[in-house]
Design an enzyme around this catalytic site. Structure first.
Site, PDB file in Angstrom:
ATOM      1  N   GLY A  57      15.150 -49.287  77.085  1.00  0.00           N
ATOM      2  CA  GLY A  57      15.293 -50.120  78.275  1.00  0.00           C
ATOM      3  C   GLY A  57      15.527 -51.580  77.900  1.00  0.00           C
ATOM      4  N   SER A  58      15.077 -52.448  78.772  1.00  0.00           N
ATOM      5  CA  SER A  58      15.380 -53.874  78.598  1.00  0.00           C
ATOM      6  C   SER A  58      14.745 -54.493  77.367  1.00  0.00           C
ATOM      7  CB  SER A  58      14.932 -54.652  79.820  1.00  0.00           C
ATOM      8  OG  SER A  58      15.590 -54.145  80.958  1.00  0.00           O
TER       9      SER A  58
END
Lengths: 471, 488
Positions: free
Chosen positions: B218-219
């Protein structure tokens, strides 16, 4: 040793040494070694000298002593090694069985299967005493082994009865080799081994000329006449029948092997060996193709560890092999191994695995050489015997003994498929101990006759004047 | 008749010889193989015939041995706080073998290791029974407890490192299992084993998620993308405007533009701002601008695409070769790239340690029964994924995230903390609950003593609550606090 060998093969009036004192000295070792082994097990298992050590030592010493005195009296010229070898193996066997009696693991296994766990060593000690009594009985009652010759055909009938009997009794542990009466059970095949050797010896002594001479030469081999093939075919068929109806691979192999050896010795015809091998190959392959019991044995031999993947069959051979491997060269020491992991039959058919693990390669080779020595003394007795019956009987019994050791030890070590016979003297089992003591007694009797000095020839007044004129 | 007799004698001799040869074969040539055969119970019997050495954390044993009344095994392994420590210890079972540290250092723990030969011989001569040595770990009991309790009933994992040395400080994975329950050979142990078995338990409690489970990062992966941008000179300053249009479509695609999380100021945002608000468009475009090859290169410098032996082997985190749109998505951690929690902790640690990445390890010392040190692990530099300037810039960016951005819940008063949130989407069209990530480090007086990665896989909490900042950051914070407290 060299003096004894030369004096046994030539008839001399000087009178060979009887070697009874050698036997006594050897017996002392044969008693002391197992007593030490017994102490060793006790110290390893509970850090103290086993309480029964004194009575065990005295008991074994007493048995050996009585045996020795009887030999001295009834077979003074007997081979000096046979009695000590048998005593040593029997004594060590008792120690190993006692050692396995102490196994908690075996006791639990028995309990979980609903058996009351019984110590085997006291029974084995009783069997040993009976065995030595049997040995003494044979020595005292059998004045001369040639008397047995009279019972050739009775022996045949007896052997047949002994071999066929187990068929009428329920199978135990997958083989029909037991005759059970009440709580008492015997393995008649152990006794049949001796009786049938008597029959073969008597029969072959009479028929050897016919079997040896009436033959045609074909491709370098003497082919026997069709009708002379009769006896070997009968024995072959018997062996196959034992295999099929009693699912007893070992006994079948033993009898056929013994017969081929005796036939070969009697006739001096190599062709019999060839025939024997061919027939056993045909028989074995034939039976193996339709007899699941034999197939299982062969499969277990080819891949002993397959049982862990497939869950089929028995892990005994794998366990035995791991016991041997874990023992390594020097072994773990008596009482310190885990050969009881084999579980069922650890103290009978598989007792050699305990030797392997706890005494190591060194101990196992020593035990195997002890067996080899017994066979060697038996063969030497056959060589020294002066009558063909004695020769045949001695070689038959020695070869049977040798084949049995090979078949059992080879099976346990994974050299050949496992057959389910007992290690003579070492393994737990009354029939085996009794029969093998009787076997040793007969060999001792034959060797006594063979080594006994011939009566001095009548003095001949003109002996010295005889001239040999060579052409 | 003597000629055949002699031949039979030779035949019997050959039979005995065959037995002797066979005996030598199984008791000498094949002896070791048979003695160590996997079905040979003697191996297990020997292993449990004396108390096993212990695995030690902060000077206290987290394992033990209990005397039993079994036939085969005299001792049984016990564990203190087994569920908490299972990802570190693994298990040592009388029936099911051993894993992880219990397995890898079995020789030391049983006392059979070659390096303990002298000890063994001495014990044998003096009549003492054989003893096992100890495995002393690098873990921090307080940090581990904070991690394990923080995860609680949620499914997830935590990995914490000392960035300066690579020492693993915490390694938690939930749901966990208590190795004590499968250490013995009883019926109960068997039932428990069956229950824990992957086939019967969809929670896979025996999986060490911190080391062996890879997740879409993810981020949190944006820090790697940022590092790649700075290292490759795509942007020099973290405050300059980036060339980032909004809306931005993935290359070679038509259709919807790449969405950002809400209406955030991502148009031409600087790197610092882009990380602060977590712009997908900015980092997606950076990844595309750099291209797949350069991104792989940067990821591999951080340790992607290879396993690490801590000594327990990790699963390899991956950054694969891929097409342009996928590579752009990978730049925001939403494509086929995957990372273990330990991997993300390593990335964080490398940034916190000014660009120097230390090899993570969890065994500090192996100690003989007489307390002599048999082996000491020295910190080892694994790679330099970036220059120290780049590292400082990234620190600046990550500290900004905690100060003003998505990671404010990781703030610790009086301590400089840098971090990054992540919320990795899962399932077709984000239909499953996302993974909540948080990576962070705290600074001390002398460098950074702790870097941590937290992932919460699934949660009973409602969908809206799932975000790295909400779920994972508090756990990371308590782990960092625990380490900072114990540093004092």
């Amino acid at each position: 040793m060299s003096s004894s060998t030369t004096s046994t093969t030539t008839i001399s009036t000087a009178g060979p040494p009887s070697r009874r004192n050698t036997e006594l000295a050897m017996l002392a070792f044969a008693v002391i070694i197992p007593v030490f082994a017994y102490a060793n097990v006790g110290l390893a298992l509970s850090d103290e000298m086993p309480s029964g050590m004194l009575s065990y030592g005295l008991g074994l010493g007493l048995l050996a002593g009585i045996g020795h005195i009887v030999v001295r009296k009834f077979a003074p010229y007997a081979d000096p090694l046979l009695l000590p070898l048998a005593t040593l193996l029997n004594g060590l066997g008792l120690v190993l069985i006692w050692r396995l009696d102490q196994s908690e693991r075996l006791a639990r296994a028995a309990a979980s299967q609903g058996f009351a766990y019984q110590a085997s060593a006291p029974n084995q000690l009783m069997y040993s005493a009976m065995g030595v009594a049997f040995f003494i009985g044979v020595l005292m009652l059998l004045k001369d082994h040639r008397i047995l010759q009279r019972y050739t055909y009775i022996s045949m009938a007896g052997a047949l009865v002994l071999l066929v009997m187990p068929v009428f009794f329920p199978a135990k542990f997958g083989a029909r080799i037991w005759v059970t009466v009440g709580s008492f059970s015997i393995q008649p095949a152990e006794f049949a081994k001796i009786v049938i050797a008597v029959f073969f010896a008597g029969y072959l002594m009479v028929k050897r000329d016919a079997l040896a001479l009436a033959s045609r030469r074909f491709m370098g081999l003497y082919l026997p006449r069709g009708r002379d093939l009769g006896p070997i075919l009968v024995v072959w068929a018997m062996s196959i029948l034992i295999l099929v109806f009693e699912t007893d691979l070992g006994t079948s192999l033993l009898f056929f092997g013994m017969f081929v050896v005796m036939l070969y010795v009697a006739t001096e015809r190599t062709s019999w060996i060839v025939f024997g091998l061919l027939m056993s190959a045909v028989g074995a392959v034939g039976v193996a193709t339709f007899e699941p019991h034999v197939q299982q044995r062969v499969d277990a031999w080819l891949d002993p560890f397959a049982v862990y993947e497939t869950g089929q069959g028995t892990e005994q051979i794998a366990q035995a092999l791991m016991a041997f491997g874990s023992g390594g060269v020097m072994g773990t020491g008596l009482g310190q191994g885990n050969s009881d992991l084999i579980g069922f039959a650890a103290n009978s058919d598989f007792i050699l695995a305990t030797v392997g693990e706890e005494l190591g390669l060194a101990g196992t080779m020593a035990i195997l050489l002890l067996y080899g020595l017994i066979v060697e003394r038996g063969v030497r007795t056959a060589l020294a015997a002066r009558d063909p019956f004695g020769k045949l009987l001695a070689i038959g019994l020695s070869a049977a003994f040798g084949i049995q050791v090979f078949v059992v030890a080879g099976g346990v070590m994974g050299l050949i498929p496992l057959t389910g016979m007992t290690m003579p003297f070492l393994a737990y089992g009354g029939s085996s101990v009794l029969a093998n003591w009787a076997l040793i007694a007969i060999l001792i009797k034959i060797s006594d006759t063979a080594r006994r000095p011939a009566p001095a020839p009548a003095p001949s007044p003109d002996a010295e004047m005889t001239q040999v004129v060579r052409p | 008749m003597n000629k055949p007799l002699r031949r039979i004698a030779i035949f019997c001799g050959l039979l005995v010889l065959a037995l002797l040869v066979r005996d030598n074969w199984i008791q000498f040539v094949q002896a070791d193989e048979l003695a160590d055969h996997k079905h040979n119970r003697r191996v297990e019997i020997a292993r449990y015939s004396q108390p096993r050495g212990n695995i030690i954390v902060d000077g206290k044993a987290i394992t033990g041995s209990k005397e039993t009344n079994g036939t085969d095994f005299k001792y049984k392994r016990t564990y203190t706080d087994g569920e908490m420590w299972a990802p570190v210890t693994g298990y040592a079972s009388q029936v099911y073998g051993a894993t992880q540290l219990e397995n890898l250092h079995d020789g030391i723990l049983t006392g059979d290791d070659d390096r303990l030969f002298f000890n063994r011989t001495l014990d044998m001569i003096t009549g003492k029974s054989k003893k096992g040595g100890d495995v002393i770990t690098t873990l921090n009991a307080k940090a581990q407890k904070a991690a394990f309790q923080g995860l609680g009933s949620k499914k997830g994992a935590v990995a914490a490192l000392d960035p300066r040395t690579g020492k693993i400080l915490a390694l938690a994975s939930t749901p966990s299992y208590d190795p004590s329950t499968i250490a013995g050979g009883s019926k109960k142990d068997e039932e428990e084993w069956k229950r824990l078995d992957e086939k019967n338990n969809k929670d896979v409690p025996m999986l060490n998620r911190a080391l062996r489970q890879t997740y879409p990062p993810g981020s949190t992966f944006k820090v790697v993308t940022a590092a790649a941008a700075l290292e490759n000179g795509l942007y020099d300053s973290i405050d300059e405007k980036t060339n980032s249009p909004l809306p931005w479509k993935l290359p070679l695609t038509t259709g919807q533009p790449l969405p950002n999380e809400g209406n955030i100021p991502c148009k031409d945002a600087s790197l610092k701002l882009a990380l602060q608000v977590s712009c997908n468009t900015v980092f997606g475009k950076i990844s595309d601008d750099l291209g797949n090859e350069k991104m792989i290169e940067q990821a591999e410098k951080f340790g992607f695409n290879e396993t690490v032996d801590t000594p327990v082997r990790t699963a390899a985190s991956v950054y694969p070769e891929d097409n342009r749109p996928q590579n752009a998505m990978a730049g925001i951690g939403q494509a086929s790239n995957r990372a273990t929690p330990l991997q993300m902790a390593m990335v964080t640690a490398a940034i916190a340690n000014d660009g120097k990445m230390m090899k993570p390890y969890m065994v500090d010392k192996l100690r003989a029964p007489n307390l002599n040190v048999v082996e000491q692990t020295e910190p080892d530099e694994m790679s330099r994924p970036m220059s120290s300037e780049t590292a400082h810039k990234l620190q600046d960016m990550m500290e900004n995230v905690v100060e003003k951005g998505t990671g404010t819940s990781a703030r610790i008063s009086g301590v400089t903390v840098g971090g990054k949130t992540g919320t990795a989407q899962r399932g077709v069209a984000n239909s499953e609950k996302p993974y909540a990530w948080f990576i962070s480090y705290a600074k001390g007086e002398d460098g950074s003593p702790v870097a941590v990665a937290v992932v919460v896989e699934d949660s009973q909490a409602s969908r809206g609550d799932i975000s790295g900042g909400g779920l994972a950051a508090p756990i990371a914070k308590s782990v960092m606090k625990a380490v900072l407290d114990s540093e004092k």
